[in-house]
Design an enzyme around this catalytic site. Structure first.
Site, PDB file in Angstrom:
ATOM      1  N   ASN A  21     132.976  53.968  39.473  1.00  0.00           N
ATOM      2  CA  ASN A  21     133.039  52.565  39.048  1.00  0.00           C
ATOM      3  C   ASN A  21     133.362  52.539  37.552  1.00  0.00           C
ATOM      4  O   ASN A  21     132.500  52.836  36.734  1.00  0.00           O
ATOM      5  CB  ASN A  21     131.680  51.899  39.326  1.00  0.00           C
ATOM      6  CG  ASN A  21     131.591  50.493  38.764  1.00  0.00           C
ATOM      7  OD1 ASN A  21     132.610  49.878  38.440  1.00  0.00           O
ATOM      8  ND2 ASN A  21     130.380  49.967  38.645  1.00  0.00           N
ATOM      9  N   TRP A  22     134.604  52.189  37.248  1.00  0.00           N
ATOM     10  CA  TRP A  22     135.037  52.225  35.842  1.00  0.00           C
ATOM     11  C   TRP A  22     134.523  51.025  35.051  1.00  0.00           C
ATOM     12  O   TRP A  22     134.668  50.984  33.836  1.00  0.00           O
ATOM     13  CB  TRP A  22     136.563  52.266  35.753  1.00  0.00           C
ATOM     14  CG  TRP A  22     137.197  53.522  36.275  1.00  0.00           C
ATOM     15  CD1 TRP A  22     136.559  54.630  36.788  1.00  0.00           C
ATOM     16  CD2 TRP A  22     138.594  53.830  36.307  1.00  0.00           C
ATOM     17  NE1 TRP A  22     137.477  55.594  37.142  1.00  0.00           N
ATOM     18  CE2 TRP A  22     138.744  55.124  36.861  1.00  0.00           C
ATOM     19  CE3 TRP A  22     139.747  53.131  35.939  1.00  0.00           C
ATOM     20  CZ2 TRP A  22     139.985  55.726  37.041  1.00  0.00           C
ATOM     21  CZ3 TRP A  22     140.984  53.734  36.115  1.00  0.00           C
ATOM     22  CH2 TRP A  22     141.104  55.024  36.659  1.00  0.00           C
ATOM     23  N   LYS A  23     133.990  50.010  35.716  1.00  0.00           N
ATOM     24  CA  LYS A  23     133.523  48.788  35.059  1.00  0.00           C
ATOM     25  C   LYS A  23     134.646  48.206  34.166  1.00  0.00           C
ATOM     26  O   LYS A  23     135.812  48.375  34.484  1.00  0.00           O
ATOM     27  CB  LYS A  23     132.245  49.061  34.263  1.00  0.00           C
ATOM     28  CG  LYS A  23     131.204  49.826  35.088  1.00  0.00           C
ATOM     29  CD  LYS A  23     129.865  49.858  34.449  1.00  0.00           C
ATOM     30  CE  LYS A  23     128.960  50.783  35.245  1.00  0.00           C
ATOM     31  NZ  LYS A  23     127.581  50.661  34.873  1.00  0.00           N
TER      32      LYS A  23
ATOM     33  N   HIS B  46     126.744  44.781  42.882  1.00  0.00           N
ATOM     34  CA  HIS B  46     126.349  45.673  41.780  1.00  0.00           C
ATOM     35  C   HIS B  46     125.309  44.955  40.914  1.00  0.00           C
ATOM     36  O   HIS B  46     125.388  43.748  40.710  1.00  0.00           O
ATOM     37  CB  HIS B  46     127.577  46.051  40.945  1.00  0.00           C
ATOM     38  CG  HIS B  46     127.287  47.157  39.985  1.00  0.00           C
ATOM     39  ND1 HIS B  46     126.661  46.940  38.779  1.00  0.00           N
ATOM     40  CD2 HIS B  46     127.490  48.494  40.071  1.00  0.00           C
ATOM     41  CE1 HIS B  46     126.510  48.106  38.151  1.00  0.00           C
ATOM     42  NE2 HIS B  46     127.010  49.063  38.916  1.00  0.00           N
TER      43      HIS B  46
ATOM     44  N   GLU C 165     124.897  44.734  37.850  1.00  0.00           N
ATOM     45  CA  GLU C 165     125.435  43.984  36.700  1.00  0.00           C
ATOM     46  C   GLU C 165     125.946  42.610  37.148  1.00  0.00           C
ATOM     47  O   GLU C 165     125.871  41.634  36.400  1.00  0.00           O
ATOM     48  CB  GLU C 165     126.539  44.801  36.007  1.00  0.00           C
ATOM     49  CG  GLU C 165     125.927  45.962  35.223  1.00  0.00           C
ATOM     50  CD  GLU C 165     126.820  47.170  35.051  1.00  0.00           C
ATOM     51  OE1 GLU C 165     128.039  47.076  35.265  1.00  0.00           O
ATOM     52  OE2 GLU C 165     126.279  48.242  34.708  1.00  0.00           O
TER      53      GLU C 165
ATOM     54  N   GLU D 184     121.053  52.140  43.687  1.00  0.00           N
ATOM     55  CA  GLU D 184     121.177  52.314  42.247  1.00  0.00           C
ATOM     56  C   GLU D 184     119.966  51.688  41.548  1.00  0.00           C
ATOM     57  O   GLU D 184     119.961  50.474  41.282  1.00  0.00           O
ATOM     58  CB  GLU D 184     122.444  51.623  41.742  1.00  0.00           C
ATOM     59  CG  GLU D 184     123.716  52.121  42.383  1.00  0.00           C
ATOM     60  CD  GLU D 184     124.922  51.867  41.497  1.00  0.00           C
ATOM     61  OE1 GLU D 184     125.529  52.837  41.061  1.00  0.00           O
ATOM     62  OE2 GLU D 184     125.222  50.690  41.220  1.00  0.00           O
TER      63      GLU D 184
ATOM     64  N   GLY E 243     123.337  53.706  33.437  1.00  0.00           N
ATOM     65  CA  GLY E 243     123.818  53.757  32.059  1.00  0.00           C
ATOM     66  C   GLY E 243     122.758  54.131  31.043  1.00  0.00           C
ATOM     67  O   GLY E 243     122.978  54.021  29.836  1.00  0.00           O
TER      68      GLY E 243
ATOM     69  N   SER F  20     123.198  57.183  36.314  1.00  0.00           N
ATOM     70  CA  SER F  20     123.264  58.350  35.416  1.00  0.00           C
ATOM     71  C   SER F  20     123.466  59.661  36.166  1.00  0.00           C
ATOM     72  O   SER F  20     122.921  60.697  35.797  1.00  0.00           O
ATOM     73  CB  SER F  20     122.027  58.411  34.518  1.00  0.00           C
ATOM     74  OG  SER F  20     121.978  57.262  33.687  1.00  0.00           O
TER      75      SER F  20
ATOM     76  N   GLY G  90     129.149  55.821  37.360  1.00  0.00           N
ATOM     77  CA  GLY G  90     129.655  54.903  36.344  1.00  0.00           C
ATOM     78  C   GLY G  90     130.245  55.683  35.185  1.00  0.00           C
ATOM     79  O   GLY G  90     131.379  56.160  35.232  1.00  0.00           O
TER      80      GLY G  90
HETATM   81  C1  PEP Z   1     126.957  52.176  38.049  1.00  0.00           C
HETATM   82  O1  PEP Z   1     127.007  51.267  37.242  1.00  0.00           O
HETATM   83  O2  PEP Z   1     127.323  51.984  39.223  1.00  0.00           O
HETATM   84  C2  PEP Z   1     126.457  53.475  37.594  1.00  0.00           C
HETATM   85  C3  PEP Z   1     125.984  54.303  38.484  1.00  0.00           C
HETATM   86  O3  PEP Z   1     126.501  53.711  36.238  1.00  0.00           O
HETATM   87  P1  PEP Z   1     126.072  55.062  35.461  1.00  0.00           P
HETATM   88  O4  PEP Z   1     126.548  56.222  36.282  1.00  0.00           O
HETATM   89  O5  PEP Z   1     126.777  54.974  34.148  1.00  0.00           O
HETATM   90  O6  PEP Z   1     124.592  55.037  35.347  1.00  0.00           O
END
Ligand code: PEP
Length: 252
Positions: free
Chosen positions: A10-12, A97, A99, A169, A175, A215, A236
């Site tokens: 997921n590049w956001k 998600h 976010e 998640e 993050g 993470s 992410g």
């Molecule tokens: C995500 O936002 O889906 C995610 C898993 O982010 P990160 O790997 O940066 O924690």
């Protein structure tokens, strides 16, 4: 039963056009021989069509959108419909998600509509669930995740469920650099499978793919992916570096 292994990125809201094309090309080329792992990349909207062109005809590499509208079409300025996403060659859409739930206040009712439109337009879904830090601290994390699953997925049938992967998640791990331990993640993944068993069937629970996100990186992926109920990862930050993402793909 051996389930599919999946690594999704997921590049956001990151990368510009040139960076996105370089990243997708590098990841795609590096993963060509890795046919036993399904790869899904969720680039930002403006880069979806070019990403689809680079990866088309590949049977284990898919492109998805990070969101879709709860509306079919019409006067919704700035929105992107499931039909549009499907029409440029995408295979997936990410729904729910944290976010989107937190910053854009997406509700269960909106998520149900988004999944309905996505399924009707031949898109598969990665549906995200996960608790906040205070919910884990006050031990309501199982109830929170169960509600996120039941409130939304119980509006669909078992055939629909075959087109849905779940991503667990924990919000406190996204993050932050703080990963759920393999025991914490496995415990929740097994619980999620139990919820699917109770609401659908033992077969559906056995079949559904459940990804871990939060993470996840090349250092912790192997231990997480070796857990019985963890079928891969939604990545992410670490999906923005081709070499790091490729190492994660090789962690099964
Ligand atoms: C995500 O936002 O889906 C995610 C898993 O982010 P990160 O790997 O940066 O924690």
């Amino acid at each position: 039963m051996s389930r599919k292994k999946i690594v999704a990125g997921n590049w956001k809201m990151n990368t510009d056009y040139n960076e996105a094309m370089a990243l997708i090309t590098n990841v795609f080329n590096a993963s060509k021989t890795l046919i036993n792992v399904e790869k899904i990349i969720f680039p930002p909207f403006p880069f979806l069509q070019s990403a689809c062109e680079i990866t088309k005809n590949e049977t284990s590499f898919f492109i998805g959108a990070q969101n879709c509208s709860e509306h079919l079409s019409g006067a919704y300025t700035g929105e992107v419909s499931a039909n549009m996403i499907n029409s440029i060659g995408c295979s997936y859409v990410l729904i729910g998600h944290s976010e989107r739930r937190l910053f854009f206040k997406e509700t269960d009712d909106q998520l149900i509509l988004k999944i309905k439109h996505a399924l009707n337009h031949n898109l598969r879904i990665v549906y995200c669930v996960g608790e906040q830090l205070d919910e884990r601290k006050n031990a309501s994390h199982f109830d929170v995740v169960r509600a996120q699953l039941e409130n939304v997925l119980n509006n669909f049938n078992e055939l629909d469920l075959e087109k849905i992967h779940i991503a667990y998640e924990p919000v406190w791990a996204i993050g932050t650099g703080e990963t759920a331990t393999p025991d914490q993640a496995q415990e929740m993944h097994a619980y999620i499978r139990g919820v699917i068993n109770k609401n659908f069937s033992a077969e559906a629970a056995e079949k559904i793919n459940i990804l871990y996100g939060g993470s996840c990186n090349s250092k912790n992926a192997k231990e997480l992916f070796s857990c019985n109920d963890i079928d891969g990862g939604l990545i992410g930050g670490a999906s923005l570096k081709a070499d790091e993402f490729c190492k994660i793909m090789l962690s099964f």
